[in-house]
Scaffold this motif. Structure first.
Motif, PDB file in Angstrom:
ATOM      1  N   GLY A  45      73.502  74.923  11.860  1.00  0.00           N
ATOM      2  CA  GLY A  45      72.507  75.925  11.519  1.00  0.00           C
ATOM      3  C   GLY A  45      71.165  75.341  11.160  1.00  0.00           C
ATOM      4  N   THR A  46      70.253  76.233  10.741  1.00  0.00           N
ATOM      5  CA  THR A  46      68.921  75.833  10.311  1.00  0.00           C
ATOM      6  C   THR A  46      68.301  76.970   9.510  1.00  0.00           C
ATOM      7  OG1 THR A  46      66.877  74.768  11.058  1.00  0.00           O
ATOM      8  CG2 THR A  46      67.563  76.719  12.262  1.00  0.00           C
ATOM      9  N   VAL A  47      67.173  76.686   8.896  1.00  0.00           N
ATOM     10  CA  VAL A  47      66.376  77.723   8.244  1.00  0.00           C
ATOM     11  C   VAL A  47      65.574  78.436   9.335  1.00  0.00           C
ATOM     12  CG1 VAL A  47      64.453  78.172   6.680  1.00  0.00           C
ATOM     13  CG2 VAL A  47      66.256  76.570   6.010  1.00  0.00           C
ATOM     14  N   ILE A  48      65.761  79.737   9.427  1.00  0.00           N
ATOM     15  CA  ILE A  48      65.039  80.516  10.434  1.00  0.00           C
ATOM     16  C   ILE A  48      63.880  81.302   9.831  1.00  0.00           C
ATOM     17  CG2 ILE A  48      67.052  80.662  11.943  1.00  0.00           C
ATOM     18  CD1 ILE A  48      67.442  83.548  10.970  1.00  0.00           C
ATOM     19  N   GLY A  49      63.827  81.383   8.514  1.00  0.00           N
ATOM     20  CA  GLY A  49      62.735  82.085   7.857  1.00  0.00           C
ATOM     21  C   GLY A  49      62.415  81.433   6.520  1.00  0.00           C
ATOM     22  N   PRO A  50      61.235  80.790   6.400  1.00  0.00           N
ATOM     23  CA  PRO A  50      60.256  80.552   7.455  1.00  0.00           C
ATOM     24  C   PRO A  50      60.768  79.506   8.450  1.00  0.00           C
ATOM     25  CG  PRO A  50      59.577  79.457   5.430  1.00  0.00           C
ATOM     26  CD  PRO A  50      60.782  80.262   5.080  1.00  0.00           C
ATOM     27  N   ALA A  51      60.460  79.714   9.709  1.00  0.00           N
ATOM     28  CA  ALA A  51      61.052  78.915  10.784  1.00  0.00           C
ATOM     29  C   ALA A  51      60.757  77.429  10.642  1.00  0.00           C
ATOM     30  CB  ALA A  51      60.540  79.407  12.136  1.00  0.00           C
ATOM     31  N   ARG A  53      60.322  73.610  12.229  1.00  0.00           N
ATOM     32  CA  ARG A  53      59.485  73.205  13.366  1.00  0.00           C
ATOM     33  C   ARG A  53      60.234  73.315  14.692  1.00  0.00           C
ATOM     34  NH1 ARG A  53      55.936  68.138  10.748  1.00  0.00           N
ATOM     35  NH2 ARG A  53      54.460  69.533   9.640  1.00  0.00           N
ATOM     36  N   ALA A  54      61.424  72.742  14.772  1.00  0.00           N
ATOM     37  CA  ALA A  54      62.177  72.781  16.030  1.00  0.00           C
ATOM     38  C   ALA A  54      62.563  74.208  16.396  1.00  0.00           C
ATOM     39  CB  ALA A  54      63.413  71.895  15.933  1.00  0.00           C
ATOM     40  N   TYR A  55      62.983  74.995  15.399  1.00  0.00           N
ATOM     41  CA  TYR A  55      63.398  76.366  15.677  1.00  0.00           C
ATOM     42  C   TYR A  55      62.208  77.203  16.146  1.00  0.00           C
ATOM     43  CZ  TYR A  55      65.298  81.058  15.059  1.00  0.00           C
ATOM     44  OH  TYR A  55      65.703  82.345  15.266  1.00  0.00           O
ATOM     45  N   GLN A  56      61.057  77.023  15.510  1.00  0.00           N
ATOM     46  CA  GLN A  56      59.875  77.778  15.919  1.00  0.00           C
ATOM     47  C   GLN A  56      59.507  77.465  17.367  1.00  0.00           C
ATOM     48  OE1 GLN A  56      56.270  76.331  16.109  1.00  0.00           O
ATOM     49  NE2 GLN A  56      55.833  78.257  17.136  1.00  0.00           N
ATOM     50  N   CYS A  57      59.581  76.187  17.741  1.00  0.00           N
ATOM     51  CA  CYS A  57      59.263  75.809  19.122  1.00  0.00           C
ATOM     52  C   CYS A  57      60.268  76.402  20.097  1.00  0.00           C
ATOM     53  CB  CYS A  57      59.221  74.291  19.257  1.00  0.00           C
ATOM     54  SG  CYS A  57      57.833  73.498  18.421  1.00  0.00           S
ATOM     55  N   TRP A  58      61.548  76.360  19.737  1.00  0.00           N
ATOM     56  CA  TRP A  58      62.578  76.919  20.619  1.00  0.00           C
ATOM     57  C   TRP A  58      62.426  78.427  20.743  1.00  0.00           C
ATOM     58  CZ3 TRP A  58      66.419  80.488  19.397  1.00  0.00           C
ATOM     59  CH2 TRP A  58      67.358  80.724  20.401  1.00  0.00           C
ATOM     60  N   LYS A  59      62.218  79.102  19.622  1.00  0.00           N
ATOM     61  CA  LYS A  59      62.110  80.560  19.639  1.00  0.00           C
ATOM     62  C   LYS A  59      60.901  81.021  20.445  1.00  0.00           C
ATOM     63  CE  LYS A  59      61.869  84.573  16.538  1.00  0.00           C
ATOM     64  NZ  LYS A  59      61.769  85.023  15.127  1.00  0.00           N
ATOM     65  N   THR A  60      59.790  80.310  20.326  1.00  0.00           N
ATOM     66  CA  THR A  60      58.564  80.705  21.003  1.00  0.00           C
ATOM     67  C   THR A  60      58.553  80.304  22.468  1.00  0.00           C
ATOM     68  OG1 THR A  60      57.380  80.439  18.902  1.00  0.00           O
ATOM     69  CG2 THR A  60      56.046  80.590  20.909  1.00  0.00           C
ATOM     70  N   TRP A  61      59.047  79.097  22.769  1.00  0.00           N
ATOM     71  CA  TRP A  61      58.860  78.523  24.090  1.00  0.00           C
ATOM     72  C   TRP A  61      60.147  78.194  24.831  1.00  0.00           C
ATOM     73  CZ3 TRP A  61      54.071  78.961  25.804  1.00  0.00           C
ATOM     74  CH2 TRP A  61      53.035  79.016  24.880  1.00  0.00           C
ATOM     75  N   GLY A  62      61.302  78.423  24.228  1.00  0.00           N
ATOM     76  CA  GLY A  62      62.546  78.026  24.884  1.00  0.00           C
ATOM     77  C   GLY A  62      62.725  78.619  26.265  1.00  0.00           C
ATOM     78  N   ASN A  63      62.342  79.887  26.441  1.00  0.00           N
ATOM     79  CA  ASN A  63      62.497  80.533  27.745  1.00  0.00           C
ATOM     80  C   ASN A  63      61.360  80.223  28.704  1.00  0.00           C
ATOM     81  OD1 ASN A  63      64.917  81.778  27.036  1.00  0.00           O
ATOM     82  ND2 ASN A  63      63.896  83.584  26.196  1.00  0.00           N
ATOM     83  N   GLN A  64      60.326  79.556  28.221  1.00  0.00           N
ATOM     84  CA  GLN A  64      59.192  79.205  29.085  1.00  0.00           C
ATOM     85  C   GLN A  64      58.678  77.810  28.741  1.00  0.00           C
ATOM     86  OE1 GLN A  64      55.719  81.687  28.419  1.00  0.00           O
ATOM     87  NE2 GLN A  64      56.485  82.393  26.443  1.00  0.00           N
ATOM     88  N   ALA A 128      48.609  70.339  14.192  1.00  0.00           N
ATOM     89  CA  ALA A 128      48.372  71.777  14.009  1.00  0.00           C
ATOM     90  C   ALA A 128      49.635  72.571  14.329  1.00  0.00           C
ATOM     91  CB  ALA A 128      47.215  72.227  14.888  1.00  0.00           C
ATOM     92  N   TRP A 129      50.684  72.378  13.528  1.00  0.00           N
ATOM     93  CA  TRP A 129      51.903  73.163  13.695  1.00  0.00           C
ATOM     94  C   TRP A 129      51.629  74.624  13.361  1.00  0.00           C
ATOM     95  CZ3 TRP A 129      56.204  71.101  15.838  1.00  0.00           C
ATOM     96  CH2 TRP A 129      56.330  69.701  15.835  1.00  0.00           C
ATOM     97  N   LYS A 130      52.262  75.529  14.103  1.00  0.00           N
ATOM     98  CA  LYS A 130      52.137  76.950  13.806  1.00  0.00           C
ATOM     99  C   LYS A 130      52.756  77.228  12.436  1.00  0.00           C
ATOM    100  CE  LYS A 130      50.287  78.185  17.751  1.00  0.00           C
ATOM    101  NZ  LYS A 130      48.901  78.693  17.850  1.00  0.00           N
ATOM    102  N   THR A 131      52.104  78.056  11.635  1.00  0.00           N
ATOM    103  CA  THR A 131      52.572  78.347  10.286  1.00  0.00           C
ATOM    104  C   THR A 131      53.097  79.774  10.184  1.00  0.00           C
ATOM    105  OG1 THR A 131      50.431  79.119   9.472  1.00  0.00           O
ATOM    106  CG2 THR A 131      50.888  76.749   9.317  1.00  0.00           C
ATOM    107  N   THR A 132      53.945  79.988   9.168  1.00  0.00           N
ATOM    108  CA  THR A 132      54.423  81.321   8.810  1.00  0.00           C
ATOM    109  C   THR A 132      53.725  81.742   7.522  1.00  0.00           C
ATOM    110  OG1 THR A 132      56.603  80.886   9.792  1.00  0.00           O
ATOM    111  CG2 THR A 132      56.440  82.706   8.208  1.00  0.00           C
ATOM    112  N   ALA A 133      53.130  82.931   7.530  1.00  0.00           N
ATOM    113  CA  ALA A 133      52.483  83.450   6.320  1.00  0.00           C
ATOM    114  C   ALA A 133      53.561  83.956   5.360  1.00  0.00           C
ATOM    115  CB  ALA A 133      51.517  84.574   6.677  1.00  0.00           C
ATOM    116  N   VAL A 134      53.513  83.489   4.113  1.00  0.00           N
ATOM    117  CA  VAL A 134      54.502  83.881   3.117  1.00  0.00           C
ATOM    118  C   VAL A 134      53.791  84.232   1.816  1.00  0.00           C
ATOM    119  CG1 VAL A 134      56.255  82.356   4.128  1.00  0.00           C
ATOM    120  CG2 VAL A 134      54.838  81.522   2.231  1.00  0.00           C
ATOM    121  N   SER A 135      54.498  84.956   0.955  1.00  0.00           N
ATOM    122  CA  SER A 135      54.001  85.213  -0.396  1.00  0.00           C
ATOM    123  C   SER A 135      54.577  84.156  -1.330  1.00  0.00           C
ATOM    124  CB  SER A 135      54.410  86.607  -0.861  1.00  0.00           C
ATOM    125  OG  SER A 135      55.812  86.679  -1.027  1.00  0.00           O
ATOM    126  N   ARG A 136      54.104  84.123  -2.556  1.00  0.00           N
ATOM    127  CA  ARG A 136      54.609  83.143  -3.510  1.00  0.00           C
ATOM    128  C   ARG A 136      56.044  83.445  -3.913  1.00  0.00           C
ATOM    129  NH1 ARG A 136      50.526  82.052  -8.289  1.00  0.00           N
ATOM    130  NH2 ARG A 136      52.291  80.710  -8.859  1.00  0.00           N
TER     131      ARG A 136
END
Length: 226
Positions: A45-51, A53-64, A128-136
């Motif tokens: 497994g992995t942390v999916i929220g906030p994603a 680095r590897a998961y964010q890349c796979w989720k965004t670009w895995g199919n392309q 410049a990794w893509k970031t997830t906006a979060v609250s405190r």
């Protein structure tokens, strides 16, 4: 010379059938070779929220993942796919065995985001990794495909002044903000943490000690605290 005439049943010559079978076997092997390895040993497994680095890349670009637009739109993911696409295909398998709790002693500075796995070094790279906006007041969401459960999670955030665009992550750059208790085996685990005052882009660093064996996972998630 051997005849290539059809047999009495009207079928194709044996040599033709043999060549067709060989071609099918070769094609099957080539297709299997292009698939990500997701055997039982890789099912974690992995942390999916906030994603992470590897998961964010796979989720965004895995199919392309061959889309040339990635180089301009998401250069860090493009760099990671160029370095080793298996890092993204096996986003749930970033583990090491037998650390016996010696996390800092056995995980060198600059290798925290990859859990000191050379094959995943691309996720250690600053940029410049893509970031997830979060609250405190943040909910961390963990997906564990194999439902191993957790002895605990440790959650860290980078100190103010750390710059993930230019610096690799080291232990001295982190503040420990939470250590959880045990979690029973489940595919989905979530827990709340409170982030200290920070501004700008930060890294949320999560360590997962699985329950079934002495297996430890470490990941980096890029965040912007609203």
């Amino acid at each position: 010379m051997r005849s290539h005439q059809p047999d009495q049943s009207g079928g194709r010559p044996r040599s033709t059938v043999r060549r067709s079978l060989q071609a099918l076997v070769l094609m099957f092997a080539m297709v299997v070779g292009t698939l990500p390895w997701t055997g039982a040993a890789q099912a974690h497994g992995t942390v999916i929220g906030p994603a992470t680095r590897a998961y964010q890349c796979w989720k965004t670009w895995g199919n392309q993942h061959t889309n040339p637009a990635m180089q301009q739109q998401d250069p860090m993911c493009w760099q990671a796919f160029q370095a080793n696409p298996d890092t993204m295909w096996n986003w749930m398998s970033q583990l090491r065995d037998g650390l016996a709790g010696q996390y800092q002693a056995r995980t060198p500075d600059g290798q925290l985001c990859s859990n000191a796995l050379a094959r995943n070094d691309a996720v250690n790279q600053p940029g410049a990794w893509k970031t997830t906006a979060v609250s405190r007041n943040l909910t961390v969401q963990m997906y564990d495909q194999a439902s191993h459960g957790a002895d605990y999670f440790q959650v860290y955030v980078t100190k103010q002044g750390f710059n993930p665009a230019t610096q690799r992550l080291g232990w001295g750059n982190l503040d420990l903000i939470a250590t959880t208790g045990r979690y029973a085996p489940a595919q989905n685990i979530s827990f709340n943490v409170s982030l200290p005052a920070r501004s700008g882009n930060q890294i949320l660093f999560v360590l997962w000690k699985a329950s079934h064996l002495d297996q430890t996972y470490m990941w980096c998630s890029d965040i912007t605290i609203a």
